[in-house]
Design a protein around this motif. Structure first.
Motif, PDB file in Angstrom:
ATOM      1  N   TYR A 157       7.829  69.021  21.037  1.00 44.59           N
ATOM      2  CA  TYR A 157       7.484  70.275  20.361  1.00 44.59           C
ATOM      3  C   TYR A 157       8.719  71.169  20.244  1.00 44.59           C
ATOM      4  CZ  TYR A 157       5.246  74.851  19.628  1.00 44.59           C
ATOM      5  OH  TYR A 157       4.896  76.093  19.135  1.00 44.59           O
ATOM      6  N   ASP A 158       9.452  71.311  21.335  1.00 43.58           N
ATOM      7  CA  ASP A 158      10.637  72.176  21.330  1.00 43.58           C
ATOM      8  C   ASP A 158      11.745  71.645  20.429  1.00 43.58           C
ATOM      9  OD1 ASP A 158       9.386  73.874  23.103  1.00 43.58           O
ATOM     10  OD2 ASP A 158      10.341  73.024  24.880  1.00 43.58           O
ATOM     11  N   ALA A 159      11.814  70.316  20.306  1.00 42.01           N
ATOM     12  CA  ALA A 159      12.889  69.707  19.518  1.00 42.01           C
ATOM     13  C   ALA A 159      12.581  69.662  18.026  1.00 42.01           C
ATOM     14  CB  ALA A 159      13.162  68.293  20.023  1.00 42.01           C
ATOM     15  N   SER A 160      11.344  69.985  17.648  1.00 41.53           N
ATOM     16  CA  SER A 160      10.948  69.847  16.244  1.00 41.53           C
ATOM     17  C   SER A 160      11.679  70.834  15.336  1.00 41.53           C
ATOM     18  CB  SER A 160       9.437  70.034  16.106  1.00 41.53           C
ATOM     19  OG  SER A 160       9.068  71.330  16.551  1.00 41.53           O
ATOM     20  N   LEU A 267      -0.072  76.546  22.338  1.00 40.70           N
ATOM     21  CA  LEU A 267      -0.778  77.432  23.275  1.00 40.70           C
ATOM     22  C   LEU A 267      -0.239  77.304  24.699  1.00 40.70           C
ATOM     23  CD1 LEU A 267      -4.437  77.090  21.966  1.00 40.70           C
ATOM     24  CD2 LEU A 267      -3.094  79.207  22.074  1.00 40.70           C
ATOM     25  N   SER A 268       0.294  76.151  25.043  1.00 42.06           N
ATOM     26  CA  SER A 268       0.841  75.973  26.389  1.00 42.06           C
ATOM     27  C   SER A 268       2.352  76.172  26.439  1.00 42.06           C
ATOM     28  CB  SER A 268       0.482  74.587  26.928  1.00 42.06           C
ATOM     29  OG  SER A 268       0.979  73.575  26.087  1.00 42.06           O
ATOM     30  N   SER A 269       2.924  76.650  25.335  1.00 35.51           N
ATOM     31  CA  SER A 269       4.370  76.867  25.287  1.00 35.51           C
ATOM     32  C   SER A 269       4.756  78.158  26.005  1.00 35.51           C
ATOM     33  CB  SER A 269       4.846  76.934  23.840  1.00 35.51           C
ATOM     34  OG  SER A 269       4.358  78.108  23.201  1.00 35.51           O
ATOM     35  N   ASP A 270       6.005  78.234  26.421  1.00 34.22           N
ATOM     36  CA  ASP A 270       6.502  79.432  27.099  1.00 34.22           C
ATOM     37  C   ASP A 270       6.430  80.654  26.193  1.00 34.22           C
ATOM     38  OD1 ASP A 270       7.042  77.879  29.315  1.00 34.22           O
ATOM     39  OD2 ASP A 270       9.156  77.586  28.818  1.00 34.22           O
ATOM     40  N   ALA A 271       6.662  80.452  24.887  1.00 34.60           N
ATOM     41  CA  ALA A 271       6.675  81.590  23.965  1.00 34.60           C
ATOM     42  C   ALA A 271       5.304  82.242  23.852  1.00 34.60           C
ATOM     43  CB  ALA A 271       7.154  81.126  22.585  1.00 34.60           C
ATOM     44  N   VAL A 272       4.262  81.434  23.726  1.00 37.51           N
ATOM     45  CA  VAL A 272       2.913  81.991  23.603  1.00 37.51           C
ATOM     46  C   VAL A 272       2.483  82.635  24.912  1.00 37.51           C
ATOM     47  CG1 VAL A 272       0.478  81.406  23.266  1.00 37.51           C
ATOM     48  CG2 VAL A 272       2.212  80.475  21.730  1.00 37.51           C
ATOM     49  N   ILE A 273       2.785  81.999  26.036  1.00 39.03           N
ATOM     50  CA  ILE A 273       2.428  82.576  27.332  1.00 39.03           C
ATOM     51  C   ILE A 273       3.138  83.916  27.523  1.00 39.03           C
ATOM     52  CG2 ILE A 273       2.615  82.279  29.825  1.00 39.03           C
ATOM     53  CD1 ILE A 273       0.460  80.526  28.526  1.00 39.03           C
ATOM     54  N   GLU A 297       2.843  84.250  15.630  1.00 39.29           N
ATOM     55  CA  GLU A 297       3.471  83.251  14.763  1.00 39.29           C
ATOM     56  C   GLU A 297       4.129  82.149  15.604  1.00 39.29           C
ATOM     57  OE1 GLU A 297       3.895  83.099  11.337  1.00 39.29           O
ATOM     58  OE2 GLU A 297       2.688  84.892  10.895  1.00 39.29           O
ATOM     59  N   ILE A 298       3.829  80.907  15.249  1.00 40.83           N
ATOM     60  CA  ILE A 298       4.413  79.752  15.935  1.00 40.83           C
ATOM     61  C   ILE A 298       5.104  78.856  14.905  1.00 40.83           C
ATOM     62  CG2 ILE A 298       2.738  79.754  17.824  1.00 40.83           C
ATOM     63  CD1 ILE A 298       1.278  77.475  16.296  1.00 40.83           C
ATOM     64  N   PRO A 299       6.029  78.011  15.339  1.00 38.92           N
ATOM     65  CA  PRO A 299       6.667  77.079  14.396  1.00 38.92           C
ATOM     66  C   PRO A 299       5.615  76.165  13.757  1.00 38.92           C
ATOM     67  CG  PRO A 299       7.818  77.116  16.498  1.00 38.92           C
ATOM     68  CD  PRO A 299       6.553  77.865  16.706  1.00 38.92           C
ATOM     69  N   TRP A 300       5.844  75.801  12.515  1.00 39.54           N
ATOM     70  CA  TRP A 300       4.910  74.917  11.803  1.00 39.54           C
ATOM     71  C   TRP A 300       5.703  73.842  11.061  1.00 39.54           C
ATOM     72  CZ3 TRP A 300       0.521  72.852  11.913  1.00 39.54           C
ATOM     73  CH2 TRP A 300      -0.076  72.280  10.785  1.00 39.54           C
ATOM     74  N   PRO A 301       5.485  72.565  11.423  1.00 43.30           N
ATOM     75  CA  PRO A 301       6.259  71.484  10.820  1.00 43.30           C
ATOM     76  C   PRO A 301       5.675  70.963   9.510  1.00 43.30           C
ATOM     77  CG  PRO A 301       4.841  70.583  12.503  1.00 43.30           C
ATOM     78  CD  PRO A 301       4.593  72.080  12.491  1.00 43.30           C
ATOM     79  N   GLY A 302       4.544  71.491   9.116  1.00 42.00           N
ATOM     80  CA  GLY A 302       3.853  70.963   7.948  1.00 42.00           C
ATOM     81  C   GLY A 302       2.742  70.024   8.362  1.00 42.00           C
ATOM     82  N   ASP A 303       1.783  69.815   7.438  1.00 45.69           N
ATOM     83  CA  ASP A 303       0.591  69.045   7.771  1.00 45.69           C
ATOM     84  C   ASP A 303       0.915  67.618   8.199  1.00 45.69           C
ATOM     85  OD1 ASP A 303      -2.466  68.706   7.595  1.00 45.69           O
ATOM     86  OD2 ASP A 303      -1.717  67.105   6.292  1.00 45.69           O
ATOM     87  N   ALA A 304       1.751  66.936   7.468  1.00 47.45           N
ATOM     88  CA  ALA A 304       2.036  65.529   7.777  1.00 47.45           C
ATOM     89  C   ALA A 304       2.682  65.375   9.161  1.00 47.45           C
ATOM     90  CB  ALA A 304       2.935  64.923   6.699  1.00 47.45           C
ATOM     91  N   ALA A 305       3.679  66.205   9.445  1.00 53.63           N
ATOM     92  CA  ALA A 305       4.352  66.124  10.743  1.00 53.63           C
ATOM     93  C   ALA A 305       3.405  66.528  11.877  1.00 53.63           C
ATOM     94  CB  ALA A 305       5.597  67.004  10.748  1.00 53.63           C
ATOM     95  N   ALA A 306       2.558  67.523  11.633  1.00 56.12           N
ATOM     96  CA  ALA A 306       1.600  67.945  12.660  1.00 56.12           C
ATOM     97  C   ALA A 306       0.605  66.832  12.968  1.00 56.12           C
ATOM     98  CB  ALA A 306       0.866  69.203  12.200  1.00 56.12           C
ATOM     99  N   ARG A 307       0.210  66.089  11.937  1.00 49.44           N
ATOM    100  CA  ARG A 307      -0.698  64.960  12.158  1.00 49.44           C
ATOM    101  C   ARG A 307      -0.027  63.871  12.992  1.00 49.44           C
ATOM    102  NH1 ARG A 307      -5.314  64.678   8.845  1.00 49.44           N
ATOM    103  NH2 ARG A 307      -5.535  66.538   7.547  1.00 49.44           N
TER     104      ARG A 307
END
Length: 343
Positions: A157-160, A267-273, A297-307
């Motif tokens: 997640y962090d490297a995306s 939701l379990s990331s340091d930024a959201v906490i 606001e959180i990073p969003w890689p797009g639908d395909a990458a999220a899947r």
């Protein structure tokens, strides 16, 4: 079989406060590991016993040197006694039965030294410790599997590093299904904050709802639970079962199951906490609010990458879930064998 006083086979010593800063050794309090230290005051293969407070009588084992605080007692084997046998013996004795005091429960060396147990030969000690220890060693391996899976999800997640963002509320919705205590079956699974490990995204521990006396929140397997009370404790994870949760926990369901993995990691990331902790209501007992979390606001890689990310996460979750199920079986077997091997 003759009895022996516990003080004849075990040496007890109080821990000490204020461990030296550092990370070389684990620090144990009354209920297990609470941090790290630059020094140790208990040798390898020591047993740690909760000395005072809510966890008075709780027993832990450290295969490596560690620091023990003054909320706990160090139990060391005397010469000729198997160290791991001491751990299982103290678990077998149920030490919290012998605590004194009501407002602040306490165990003393005097109480412990006077307890008696069956005198086992060294061969019998070794046999009991070997059988029980093999089960606990496999349980520990399963715990490391879960920790590695957690770390892999976070790292990916962090490297995306996607260039776009989205709001948490675009990916998940709050489940508001409240269940009165009178409508709960005692056999339902129940998750409270104490069942949610800190900074660990797999929820593999729960109890039954038999003792519940207040309304709870319904959740389903695959929902994400987020500890809203004192969110800085970093309690957010994936539910493996259906059940009910404490009202101090937000139940969040992905709008699209294909985005579950990304929502879980966010939701379990340091930024959201950190955000939830900063905007929570209250000072002594702050509580996070869903609208504040949903708007973040959180990073969003797009639908395909999220899947693809969810497929990756789902495979790890399935492995962790299988390991957790095995752990429950192994723990039940260990607890059944304990009184048979150590009478």
């Amino acid at each position: 079989m003759a009895d022996v006083a516990l003080g004849e086979i075990v040496t007890f010593a109080n821990g000490r406060p204020h461990p030296t800063p550092g990370t070389a050794y684990r620090t144990y309090g009354a209920n297990g590991v609470i941090g790290a230290s630059g020094e140790f005051n208990a040798a390898a293969h020591s047993t740690i016993v909760g000395r005072v407070g809510t966890y008075c009588g709780t027993v832990h084992y450290s295969p490596e040197p560690c620091w023990v605080t003054d909320n706990a007692i160090i139990a060391a084997p005397k010469q000729g006694v198997n160290p791991r046998y001491v751990y299982y013996l103290l678990r077998r004795l149920g030490l919290n039965r012998y605590r004194i005091g009501s407002g602040q429960p306490l165990l003393t060396h005097g109480i412990l030294n006077r307890l008696t147990t069956a005198r086992l030969t060294r061969a019998e000690q070794d046999s009991a410790a070997s059988a029980l220890g093999a089960l606990d060693d496999k349980i520990a391996v399963n715990g490391r599997i879960a920790a590695c899976a957690d770390a892999l999800v976070r790292a990916r997640y962090d490297a995306s590093a996607p260039r776009t963002s989205t709001r948490i509320g675009d990916l998940g919705e709050l489940v508001r299904s409240t269940v009165p205590a009178a409508d709960l079956a005692g056999t339902e699974n129940y998750i409270a904050l104490e069942h949610m490990p800190k900074r660990h995204m797999w929820l593999s521990t729960w109890t039954d709802a038999s003792s519940i006396t207040s309304a709870k929140r319904r959740f389903a397997s695959g929902d994400i639970l987020f500890g809203k009370l004192r969110p800085y404790f970093h309690k957010a994870g994936l539910a493996f079962v259906d059940g009910v949760a404490s009202t101090d926990i937000l139940v969040i369901r992905p709008k699209d199951p294909a985005h579950r993995g990304w929502l879980l990691a966010a939701l379990s990331s340091d930024a959201v906490i950190a955000h939830a902790s900063a905007v929570g209501d209250g000072t002594r007992m702050p509580r996070a609010r869903w609208p504040d979390i949903a708007a973040f606001e959180i990073p969003w890689p797009g639908d395909a990458a999220a899947r693809r990310f969810t497929e990756f996460t789902a495979a790890l979750a399935a492995r962790v879930q299988a390991a957790a199920a095995e752990t429950r079986t192994l723990a039940a077997l260990r607890d059944t064998l304990l009184p048979q091997l150590i009478p």
